[in-house]
Enzyme design. Structure first.
Site, PDB file in Angstrom:
ATOM      1  N   HIS A  78     109.578 129.899  13.282  1.00  0.00           N
ATOM      2  CA  HIS A  78     108.813 129.035  12.771  1.00  0.00           C
ATOM      3  C   HIS A  78     107.481 128.111  13.734  1.00  0.00           C
ATOM      4  O   HIS A  78     108.149 127.864  14.463  1.00  0.00           O
ATOM      5  CB  HIS A  78     109.706 127.652  12.289  1.00  0.00           C
ATOM      6  CG  HIS A  78     110.129 128.150  10.621  1.00  0.00           C
ATOM      7  ND1 HIS A  78     110.424 127.295   9.846  1.00  0.00           N
ATOM      8  CD2 HIS A  78     111.039 129.174  10.216  1.00  0.00           C
ATOM      9  CE1 HIS A  78     111.517 127.304   8.986  1.00  0.00           C
ATOM     10  NE2 HIS A  78     111.609 129.466   9.348  1.00  0.00           N
ATOM     11  N   TYR A 209     110.949 117.696   6.732  1.00  0.00           N
ATOM     12  CA  TYR A 209     111.428 116.505   7.368  1.00  0.00           C
ATOM     13  C   TYR A 209     110.997 115.451   6.099  1.00  0.00           C
ATOM     14  O   TYR A 209     109.571 114.687   6.748  1.00  0.00           O
ATOM     15  CB  TYR A 209     111.639 116.298   8.578  1.00  0.00           C
ATOM     16  CG  TYR A 209     112.548 117.168   9.753  1.00  0.00           C
ATOM     17  CD1 TYR A 209     111.555 118.174   9.851  1.00  0.00           C
ATOM     18  CD2 TYR A 209     113.174 116.561   9.996  1.00  0.00           C
ATOM     19  CE1 TYR A 209     112.327 119.258  10.799  1.00  0.00           C
ATOM     20  CE2 TYR A 209     113.759 117.172  11.237  1.00  0.00           C
ATOM     21  CZ  TYR A 209     113.239 118.775  12.033  1.00  0.00           C
ATOM     22  OH  TYR A 209     114.147 119.755  12.673  1.00  0.00           O
ATOM     23  N   PRO A 301     121.214 114.014  14.449  1.00  0.00           N
ATOM     24  CA  PRO A 301     120.951 115.482  14.676  1.00  0.00           C
ATOM     25  C   PRO A 301     119.287 115.751  14.048  1.00  0.00           C
ATOM     26  O   PRO A 301     118.378 116.684  13.956  1.00  0.00           O
ATOM     27  CB  PRO A 301     121.680 116.547  13.727  1.00  0.00           C
ATOM     28  CG  PRO A 301     122.413 114.589  13.016  1.00  0.00           C
ATOM     29  CD  PRO A 301     122.320 113.977  14.002  1.00  0.00           C
ATOM     30  N   LYS A 305     118.469 118.438  18.034  1.00  0.00           N
ATOM     31  CA  LYS A 305     118.393 118.521  19.626  1.00  0.00           C
ATOM     32  C   LYS A 305     119.570 119.180  20.011  1.00  0.00           C
ATOM     33  O   LYS A 305     119.484 119.031  21.780  1.00  0.00           O
ATOM     34  CB  LYS A 305     117.031 117.223  20.606  1.00  0.00           C
ATOM     35  CG  LYS A 305     116.288 117.175  20.408  1.00  0.00           C
ATOM     36  CD  LYS A 305     115.064 117.716  21.835  1.00  0.00           C
ATOM     37  CE  LYS A 305     113.994 118.450  21.404  1.00  0.00           C
ATOM     38  NZ  LYS A 305     113.553 119.535  20.712  1.00  0.00           N
ATOM     39  N   TYR A 393     109.677 118.347  19.961  1.00  0.00           N
ATOM     40  CA  TYR A 393     109.955 118.899  19.206  1.00  0.00           C
ATOM     41  C   TYR A 393     109.781 120.818  20.089  1.00  0.00           C
ATOM     42  O   TYR A 393     111.224 121.185  19.459  1.00  0.00           O
ATOM     43  CB  TYR A 393     109.540 119.694  17.788  1.00  0.00           C
ATOM     44  CG  TYR A 393     110.129 119.967  16.622  1.00  0.00           C
ATOM     45  CD1 TYR A 393     111.183 119.138  15.883  1.00  0.00           C
ATOM     46  CD2 TYR A 393     110.306 120.857  15.977  1.00  0.00           C
ATOM     47  CE1 TYR A 393     112.068 119.445  14.754  1.00  0.00           C
ATOM     48  CE2 TYR A 393     111.133 121.557  15.485  1.00  0.00           C
ATOM     49  CZ  TYR A 393     112.203 120.617  14.787  1.00  0.00           C
ATOM     50  OH  TYR A 393     113.337 121.115  13.661  1.00  0.00           O
TER      51      TYR A 393
HETATM   52  P1  FAD Z   1     130.578 122.011  21.273  1.00  0.00           P
HETATM   53  O1  FAD Z   1     129.388 122.714  20.687  1.00  0.00           O
HETATM   54  O2  FAD Z   1     131.389 121.171  20.844  1.00  0.00           O
HETATM   55  O3  FAD Z   1     131.963 122.942  22.112  1.00  0.00           O
HETATM   56  C1  FAD Z   1     133.162 121.791  22.714  1.00  0.00           C
HETATM   57  C2  FAD Z   1     134.227 123.759  23.207  1.00  0.00           C
HETATM   58  O4  FAD Z   1     135.248 122.951  23.863  1.00  0.00           O
HETATM   59  C3  FAD Z   1     134.999 123.073  21.239  1.00  0.00           C
HETATM   60  O5  FAD Z   1     134.408 125.022  20.788  1.00  0.00           O
HETATM   61  C4  FAD Z   1     135.763 122.703  21.702  1.00  0.00           C
HETATM   62  O6  FAD Z   1     137.048 123.454  20.580  1.00  0.00           O
HETATM   63  C5  FAD Z   1     136.418 123.101  22.780  1.00  0.00           C
HETATM   64  N1  FAD Z   1     136.925 121.726  23.395  1.00  0.00           N
HETATM   65  C6  FAD Z   1     137.350 120.717  22.738  1.00  0.00           C
HETATM   66  N2  FAD Z   1     138.469 119.790  23.927  1.00  0.00           N
HETATM   67  C7  FAD Z   1     138.735 121.320  24.279  1.00  0.00           C
HETATM   68  C8  FAD Z   1     139.977 121.474  25.228  1.00  0.00           C
HETATM   69  N3  FAD Z   1     140.893 119.994  25.734  1.00  0.00           N
HETATM   70  N4  FAD Z   1     140.346 122.157  26.121  1.00  0.00           N
HETATM   71  C9  FAD Z   1     139.736 123.729  25.647  1.00  0.00           C
HETATM   72  N5  FAD Z   1     138.516 123.450  25.378  1.00  0.00           N
HETATM   73  C10 FAD Z   1     138.137 122.457  24.008  1.00  0.00           C
HETATM   74  N6  FAD Z   1     123.118 119.615  16.431  1.00  0.00           N
HETATM   75  C11 FAD Z   1     121.673 119.804  15.816  1.00  0.00           C
HETATM   76  O7  FAD Z   1     120.394 119.596  16.818  1.00  0.00           O
HETATM   77  N7  FAD Z   1     122.055 119.900  15.125  1.00  0.00           N
HETATM   78  C12 FAD Z   1     122.855 120.310  13.462  1.00  0.00           C
HETATM   79  O8  FAD Z   1     122.571 120.005  12.619  1.00  0.00           O
HETATM   80  C13 FAD Z   1     124.275 119.602  14.141  1.00  0.00           C
HETATM   81  N8  FAD Z   1     124.896 119.033  13.545  1.00  0.00           N
HETATM   82  C14 FAD Z   1     126.303 119.250  13.920  1.00  0.00           C
HETATM   83  C15 FAD Z   1     127.396 119.155  13.191  1.00  0.00           C
HETATM   84  C16 FAD Z   1     128.576 118.532  13.650  1.00  0.00           C
HETATM   85  C17 FAD Z   1     129.816 118.707  12.474  1.00  0.00           C
HETATM   86  C18 FAD Z   1     128.805 118.515  15.219  1.00  0.00           C
HETATM   87  C19 FAD Z   1     129.621 118.090  15.553  1.00  0.00           C
HETATM   88  C20 FAD Z   1     127.263 118.678  16.202  1.00  0.00           C
HETATM   89  C21 FAD Z   1     126.764 119.050  15.353  1.00  0.00           C
HETATM   90  N9  FAD Z   1     125.574 118.932  16.583  1.00  0.00           N
HETATM   91  C22 FAD Z   1     123.705 119.384  15.581  1.00  0.00           C
HETATM   92  C23 FAD Z   1     124.807 119.354  17.765  1.00  0.00           C
HETATM   93  C24 FAD Z   1     125.422 120.476  18.345  1.00  0.00           C
HETATM   94  O9  FAD Z   1     126.726 121.421  17.378  1.00  0.00           O
HETATM   95  C25 FAD Z   1     125.822 119.611  19.409  1.00  0.00           C
HETATM   96  O10 FAD Z   1     125.125 119.246  20.456  1.00  0.00           O
HETATM   97  C26 FAD Z   1     126.408 121.452  20.342  1.00  0.00           C
HETATM   98  O11 FAD Z   1     127.401 122.200  20.192  1.00  0.00           O
HETATM   99  C27 FAD Z   1     127.430 120.541  21.764  1.00  0.00           C
HETATM  100  O12 FAD Z   1     127.650 122.077  22.585  1.00  0.00           O
HETATM  101  P2  FAD Z   1     128.723 121.398  23.275  1.00  0.00           P
HETATM  102  O13 FAD Z   1     129.093 123.482  23.638  1.00  0.00           O
HETATM  103  O14 FAD Z   1     128.118 120.496  24.275  1.00  0.00           O
HETATM  104  O15 FAD Z   1     130.095 121.402  22.883  1.00  0.00           O
HETATM  105  C1  DHB Z   2     119.108 121.745  10.867  1.00  0.00           C
HETATM  106  C2  DHB Z   2     120.110 121.045  11.551  1.00  0.00           C
HETATM  107  C3  DHB Z   2     118.926 119.845  12.293  1.00  0.00           C
HETATM  108  O1  DHB Z   2     119.967 119.028  12.760  1.00  0.00           O
HETATM  109  C4  DHB Z   2     117.388 120.192  12.318  1.00  0.00           C
HETATM  110  O2  DHB Z   2     117.141 118.968  13.242  1.00  0.00           O
HETATM  111  C5  DHB Z   2     116.727 120.978  11.533  1.00  0.00           C
HETATM  112  C6  DHB Z   2     117.965 122.092  11.284  1.00  0.00           C
HETATM  113  C7  DHB Z   2     119.626 123.178  10.597  1.00  0.00           C
HETATM  114  O3  DHB Z   2     121.094 122.994  10.383  1.00  0.00           O
HETATM  115  O4  DHB Z   2     119.395 123.944  10.195  1.00  0.00           O
END
Ligand code: FAD
Ligand code: DHB
Length: 400
Positions: A78, A209, A301, A305, A393
């Site tokens: 995009h 958005y 979200p 980011k 962005y």
């Molecule tokens: P995570 O992806 O949370 O990974 C952490 C991992 O650690 C998990 O797999 C978990 O199972 C594991 N873990 C936890 N505790 C333990 C333990 N005790 N022992 C072993 N393993 C463990 N961001 C956006 O930008 N746009 C979105 O639309 C968006 N939607 C989201 C929807 C949801 C429901 C959530 C929760 C988050 C969303 N986010 C979104 C945020 C984005 O997905 C996260 O910022 C990203 O996943 C962060 O990555 P991470 O690796 O730090 O953590």
């Molecule tokens: C999506 C999620 C977001 O939080 C965003 O800002 C843009 C796109 C997505 O899930 O596609």
């Protein structure tokens, strides 16, 4: 009773999300070994629907790591985004505003599938389904992790030089830093997001958005046949209160324009509500323990980011670990928290700005609501404001 199985690796990583997996790959490329512990099964990790937008440099990093092939085929590139309010649209040509940068819409779980497959193919160790993960000895020079192979499984121990908690917001990592040594900053928003996946044709070539009617709506995509959409809702609401017809009515109202454009509907096959919060834990390091990603910070979200900040943390951390192992230079490692937090706070600022500007908040005064409309009008009328939004962005430059 079984005795504890014991082994060693330079870096012990908790969490097989974006932060843990990118870190394991980056360390492997630098010749540094690691083991990832993950409490969920591989199928659960690969099946959880989350973020969708990759910043420009994350896409480049995937290619540099040799992991961009499927993303290049199946992702959507995009070059702009659309903002909408008062039934009018504003197209921001991010590529032009940022001197050639764009974003890729490629779902987080697809990124994880690619990274897990490549890590295992490289002989990397990812232990899925572990239980009772515990962190020990972070104030010593020989920290270790313990866990069980499943709830009833054998006790295990990994001796490491460093432990990285990439275990998300609810993991044990952050709590292992003594409470007196950390400061937590938090803002809870009075609204959440209802997200859906629908089998429907693409309605628009860019993400939209919108802030219209009852508040925020986001039109995103996953493929020509599957679309991702979100609407602002009460975070305590029960998803059972949202029939498919009600969801489509809200989306139609919040995305409607004056020019006869029509949102394409279809079968909704996944829906759920998430709360929105901003959170930062300082510092992101204590002794031999380093926090990365959601373990240390959460963004609402709206700025897309969350995943990108998680990858940025581990890029900084992997370079610092490489300097330590290659040249015995620990300076960047000592500065990890300060370096990472500078980018984190800018991500927090942008996510807060996008969120407050694009949502309806009944707790705000009419004065504040007018300020958000002025913010939108500023982006419409000022090239400098549009450039600032676009630069954030697509991903800010790294400043180490
Ligand atoms: P995570 O992806 O949370 O990974 C952490 C991992 O650690 C998990 O797999 C978990 O199972 C594991 N873990 C936890 N505790 C333990 C333990 N005790 N022992 C072993 N393993 C463990 N961001 C956006 O930008 N746009 C979105 O639309 C968006 N939607 C989201 C929807 C949801 C429901 C959530 C929760 C988050 C969303 N986010 C979104 C945020 C984005 O997905 C996260 O910022 C990203 O996943 C962060 O990555 P991470 O690796 O730090 O953590
Ligand atoms: C999506 C999620 C977001 O939080 C965003 O800002 C843009 C796109 C997505 O899930 O596609």
């Amino acid at each position: 009773m079984n005795s504890t199985q014991r082994r060693a690796a330079p870096v012990g990583i908790i969490g097989c999300g974006p932060a843990g997996l990118f870190l394991a790959h980056l360390l492997h490329r630098a010749g540094i070994g690691s083991v990832i512990l993950e409490s969920r099964s591989r199928a659960e990790v690969e099946g959880t629907i989350r973020a969708g937008v990759l910043e420009h440099w994350v896409t480049e990093l995937m290619h540099q790591m040799g992991l961009g092939e499927r993303m290049a085929r199946e992702g959507h590139f995009h070059t702009g985004i659309t903002l909408q309010w008062n039934r009018q649209r504003l197209h921001l040509d991010m590529e032009e505003l940022t001197g050639g940068k764009k974003v890729t819409v490629y779902a987080q779980h697809e990124v994880l599938k690619d990274l897990i497959a490549a890590r295992l193919a490289d002989g990397g160790e990812i232990l899925f389904g572990v239980a009772d993960t515990a962190i020990h000895g972070i104030d010593t020079d020989r920290p270790f992790l313990t866990w069980r192979d499943g709830a009833e499984g054998e006790a295990q121990r990994l001796d490491c030089d460093y432990i990285v908690a990439a275990d998300g917001f609810h993991g044990p990592g952050r709590q292992a830093i003594p409470a007196a040594m950390r400061t937590e900053y938090q803002k809870i928003y009075p609204f959440g997001w209802l997200g859906i996946l629908a089998r429907a044709p693409l309605s628009w070539h860019e993400l939209i958005y919108a802030n219209q009617g009852e508040g925020f709506a986001l039109l995103s995509t996953r493929s020509p046949e599957i679309q991702r959409m979100y609407i602002q809702c009460d975070p305590r609401d029960d998803i059972a209160n949202w029939s498919d017809a009600r969801i489509w009515d809200e989306l139609q109202a919040r995305l409607a324009t004056e020019d006869g454009w029509q949102l394409q509907q279809g079968e909704i096959f996944q829906k759920g509500i998430i709360p929105l919060r901003s959170f930062v834990c300082e510092p992101m390091q204590h002794g031999r323990l380093f926090l990365a990603g959601d373990a240390a910070h959460i963004v609402p979200p709206t700025g897309a980011k969350g995943l990108n900040l998680a990858v940025a943390d581990v890029l900084v951390l992997s370079r610092a670990l490489e300097a330590k192992y290659r040249r015995n230079d620990g300076e960047a490692l000592a500065r990890y928290s300060a370096t990472a937090l500078r980018r984190v706070w800018k991500g927090e600022r942008f996510s807060w700005y996008m969120t407050t500007m694009l949502h309806r908040n009944a707790d705000e005064t009419p004065f504040e609501q007018r300020i958000h409309l002025a913010d939108l009008d500023f982006v419409r009328t000022s090239r400098a404001a549009a450039m600032a939004l676009a630069e954030n962005y697509v991903g800010l430059p790294f400043d180490e």
